[in-house]
Design a protein around this motif. Structure first.
Motif, PDB file in Angstrom:
ATOM      1  N   GLU A   6       0.812  -1.222   0.000  1.00 57.34           N
ATOM      2  CA  GLU A   6       0.000   0.000   0.000  1.00 57.34           C
ATOM      3  C   GLU A   6       0.847   1.274   0.000  1.00 57.34           C
ATOM      4  O   GLU A   6       0.564   2.223  -0.731  1.00 57.34           O
ATOM      5  CB  GLU A   6      -0.966  -0.006   1.189  1.00 57.34           C
ATOM      6  CG  GLU A   6      -2.065  -1.033   1.019  1.00 57.34           C
ATOM      7  CD  GLU A   6      -3.221  -0.859   1.991  1.00 57.34           C
ATOM      8  OE1 GLU A   6      -3.256   0.119   2.754  1.00 57.34           O
ATOM      9  OE2 GLU A   6      -4.120  -1.721   1.959  1.00 57.34           O
ATOM     10  N   GLN A   7       1.887   1.304   0.843  1.00 63.66           N
ATOM     11  CA  GLN A   7       2.692   2.533   0.892  1.00 63.66           C
ATOM     12  C   GLN A   7       3.426   2.757  -0.440  1.00 63.66           C
ATOM     13  O   GLN A   7       3.581   3.894  -0.880  1.00 63.66           O
ATOM     14  CB  GLN A   7       3.659   2.507   2.086  1.00 63.66           C
ATOM     15  CG  GLN A   7       2.902   2.559   3.417  1.00 63.66           C
ATOM     16  CD  GLN A   7       3.764   2.862   4.635  1.00 63.66           C
ATOM     17  OE1 GLN A   7       4.955   3.152   4.529  1.00 63.66           O
ATOM     18  NE2 GLN A   7       3.160   2.802   5.812  1.00 63.66           N
ATOM     19  N   ASP A   8       3.843   1.672  -1.096  1.00 65.21           N
ATOM     20  CA  ASP A   8       4.498   1.825  -2.416  1.00 65.21           C
ATOM     21  C   ASP A   8       3.517   2.401  -3.439  1.00 65.21           C
ATOM     22  O   ASP A   8       3.901   3.186  -4.308  1.00 65.21           O
ATOM     23  CB  ASP A   8       4.984   0.468  -2.953  1.00 65.21           C
ATOM     24  CG  ASP A   8       6.085  -0.118  -2.094  1.00 65.21           C
ATOM     25  OD1 ASP A   8       6.736   0.652  -1.373  1.00 65.21           O
ATOM     26  OD2 ASP A   8       6.256  -1.349  -2.131  1.00 65.21           O
ATOM     27  N   ASN A  14       3.282   6.107  -3.229  1.00 65.28           N
ATOM     28  CA  ASN A  14       4.480   6.664  -3.857  1.00 65.28           C
ATOM     29  C   ASN A  14       4.373   6.650  -5.389  1.00 65.28           C
ATOM     30  O   ASN A  14       4.637   7.649  -6.056  1.00 65.28           O
ATOM     31  CB  ASN A  14       5.659   5.779  -3.416  1.00 65.28           C
ATOM     32  CG  ASN A  14       6.906   6.583  -3.239  1.00 65.28           C
ATOM     33  OD1 ASN A  14       6.861   7.807  -3.202  1.00 65.28           O
ATOM     34  ND2 ASN A  14       8.021   5.893  -3.158  1.00 65.28           N
ATOM     35  N   ASN A  67      -1.616   4.291   5.934  1.00 69.35           N
ATOM     36  CA  ASN A  67      -0.526   4.128   4.974  1.00 69.35           C
ATOM     37  C   ASN A  67      -0.341   5.376   4.114  1.00 69.35           C
ATOM     38  O   ASN A  67       0.509   5.407   3.226  1.00 69.35           O
ATOM     39  CB  ASN A  67      -0.759   2.874   4.127  1.00 69.35           C
ATOM     40  CG  ASN A  67      -0.530   1.615   4.964  1.00 69.35           C
ATOM     41  OD1 ASN A  67       0.319   1.617   5.860  1.00 69.35           O
ATOM     42  ND2 ASN A  67      -1.299   0.568   4.713  1.00 69.35           N
ATOM     43  N   ILE A  68      -1.136   6.429   4.372  1.00 67.82           N
ATOM     44  CA  ILE A  68      -0.925   7.728   3.712  1.00 67.82           C
ATOM     45  C   ILE A  68      -0.207   8.682   4.672  1.00 67.82           C
ATOM     46  O   ILE A  68       0.589   9.519   4.250  1.00 67.82           O
ATOM     47  CB  ILE A  68      -2.281   8.335   3.285  1.00 67.82           C
ATOM     48  CG1 ILE A  68      -2.881   7.496   2.175  1.00 67.82           C
ATOM     49  CG2 ILE A  68      -2.105   9.790   2.847  1.00 67.82           C
ATOM     50  CD1 ILE A  68      -3.795   8.207   1.245  1.00 67.82           C
ATOM     51  N   PRO A  71       2.385   8.547   6.544  1.00 68.51           N
ATOM     52  CA  PRO A  71       3.826   8.774   6.427  1.00 68.51           C
ATOM     53  C   PRO A  71       4.194   9.779   5.310  1.00 68.51           C
ATOM     54  O   PRO A  71       5.247  10.407   5.372  1.00 68.51           O
ATOM     55  CB  PRO A  71       4.396   7.388   6.101  1.00 68.51           C
ATOM     56  CG  PRO A  71       3.383   6.429   6.647  1.00 68.51           C
ATOM     57  CD  PRO A  71       2.056   7.109   6.460  1.00 68.51           C
ATOM     58  N   LYS A  89       3.485   0.462   9.220  1.00 62.38           N
ATOM     59  CA  LYS A  89       4.632   1.341   9.499  1.00 62.38           C
ATOM     60  C   LYS A  89       4.081   2.743   9.712  1.00 62.38           C
ATOM     61  O   LYS A  89       4.138   3.601   8.840  1.00 62.38           O
ATOM     62  CB  LYS A  89       5.612   1.294   8.334  1.00 62.38           C
ATOM     63  CG  LYS A  89       6.239  -0.088   8.173  1.00 62.38           C
ATOM     64  CD  LYS A  89       7.124  -0.142   6.943  1.00 62.38           C
ATOM     65  CE  LYS A  89       7.626  -1.550   6.718  1.00 62.38           C
ATOM     66  NZ  LYS A  89       8.249  -1.745   5.419  1.00 62.38           N
ATOM     67  N   ASN A  90       3.479   2.942  10.867  1.00 63.66           N
ATOM     68  CA  ASN A  90       2.793   4.189  11.157  1.00 63.66           C
ATOM     69  C   ASN A  90       3.135   4.607  12.587  1.00 63.66           C
ATOM     70  O   ASN A  90       2.859   3.875  13.534  1.00 63.66           O
ATOM     71  CB  ASN A  90       1.278   3.954  10.997  1.00 63.66           C
ATOM     72  CG  ASN A  90       0.464   5.163  11.400  1.00 63.66           C
ATOM     73  OD1 ASN A  90       0.407   5.530  12.558  1.00 63.66           O
ATOM     74  ND2 ASN A  90      -0.170   5.785  10.430  1.00 63.66           N
ATOM     75  N   ALA A 111       4.919  -4.341   6.651  1.00 65.80           N
ATOM     76  CA  ALA A 111       4.068  -4.023   5.499  1.00 65.80           C
ATOM     77  C   ALA A 111       2.837  -4.927   5.500  1.00 65.80           C
ATOM     78  O   ALA A 111       2.894  -6.080   5.933  1.00 65.80           O
ATOM     79  CB  ALA A 111       4.842  -4.217   4.208  1.00 65.80           C
TER      80      ALA A 111
END
Ligand code: MLT
Length: 331
Positions: free
Chosen positions: A72-74, A77, A93-94, A96, A173-174, A192
């Motif tokens: 999700e984080q990728d 990006n 996940n937004i 960051p 990862k928050n 992740a």
């Protein structure tokens, strides 16, 4: 008249070339972190249908669930860089990439689905949409209202903070979620989303938190036994479009994207109200043991709000932002 016969087709061709080109049919890609059947899938399929209808079938959106297009984080990006069109991710996940969104993920700020709707669709939500475009290059065009994240684990029923000791919990990862578990007395394991099922299955971690509908869509009941009904975080899952991709569309297509996003958001809210309880009962029928925090969550709330809120005043843009959110909620 020779002049007329020779010149007319030439002029006609020239004027055709000067006219605005018709919108080209396009197929867009949408990343979805969860498996099909969950809240992200509902939002995505509803959006894809409305968007296609509004463009007379000219434009299509293909959905790629299960993190096929990356974690999700990728995907945030990639959409920010303009190499992915759409994605649906959990709000955490937004954060960051655009820390002010954190006001929506501070523990116990949002206390019901109605409050989630009120904040995301009011002035605070509008400001966060602008901030996310500025910080991450992605535009939030819709929201999934996915329900409270409940705690699941494979070790034992957890009713008190003491029960939590020695249980290894995976978190996204928050920073805010990490700090919340630390306030509750344990060090969680940031990981992740795409790695979570396997980590639970192989007992690398004992538990995690996510809404009922996500737990079910991801088949976590196959690798988890206990659920605790904590209500620290109401899961919001924004539908984002790459701002570069959005800006390169013609106004009518942009309009269709925005309207389809609004319709899908309404659909998502209805879906939550209609299905959460059924899915909770289904997880219980499949053998999951569900309990409430013993003290009505009093200690959890107190520890999290006193330790975590002040720590993130700065990153959400100042204490004023939290105060404004609480005021909008009548607190
Ligand atoms: C996470 O835990 O990373 C997310 O909430 C997963 C999701 O998007 O469902």
């Amino acid at each position: 008249n020779i002049r007329k016969t020779v010149l007319m087709p030439v002029l006609a061709a020239a004027s055709l070339m000067m006219a605005a080109p018709a919108t080209m049919a396009a197929t867009f890609k949408m990343a979805i972190g969860d498996a099909a059947g969950g809240t992200q899938w509902e939002l995505g399929t509803s959006f894809a249908k409305s968007f296609s209808d509004k463009t007379g079938g000219k434009h299509k959106v293909d959905l790629f669930p299960n993190g096929q297009l990356g974690d999700e984080q990728d995907t945030v990006n990639n959409a920010g860089m303009g190499v992915l069109d759409f994605s649906i991710v959990a709000i955490n996940n937004i954060t960051p990439f655009s820390p002010t969104v954190g006001v929506l993920t501070l523990p116990y700020v949002i206390q019901s689905a109605e409050e989630a709707k009120l904040l995301t669709q009011g002035d605070i939500g509008k400001e966060l949409v602008e901030n996310t475009i500025r910080d991450a290059g992605v535009r939030i065009i819709g929201w999934s209202y996915s329900g409270f994240r409940v705690l699941t684990n494979s070790k034992r029923p957890i009713k008190t903070l003491n029960d939590l000791k020695g249980v290894v919990i995976r978190v996204p990862k928050n920073e805010i979620m990490i700090a919340t578990y630390q306030a509750w007395g344990i060090n969680p394991t940031p990981m992740a989303w795409s790695e979570t099922f396997t980590a639970l299955q192989q007992r690398v971690v004992d538990g995690q938190d996510n809404p009922y509908i996500t737990v079910s869509a991801m088949k976590f009941n196959e690798v988890q036994k206990y659920i605790t009904n904590i209500r620290y975080l109401f899961s919001l899952e924004p539908l984002i479009v790459s701002e570069q991709v959005f800006q390169s569309q013609k106004p009518d297509v942009q309009q269709a994207i925005l309207e389809a996003g609004r319709e899908a958001t309404e659909h998502s809210y209805r879906f939550l109200l209609e299905s959460e309880e059924k899915i909770r009962a289904d997880l219980a029928a499949k053998g999951m043991e569900i309990s409430d925090p013993a003290d009505g969550e009093k200690e959890w709330i107190e520890k999290a709000t006193t330790a975590v809120w002040p720590k993130f005043h700065k990153s959400i843009g100042g204490k004023d932002k939290l105060d404004a959110a609480l005021k909008a909620l009548g607190r």
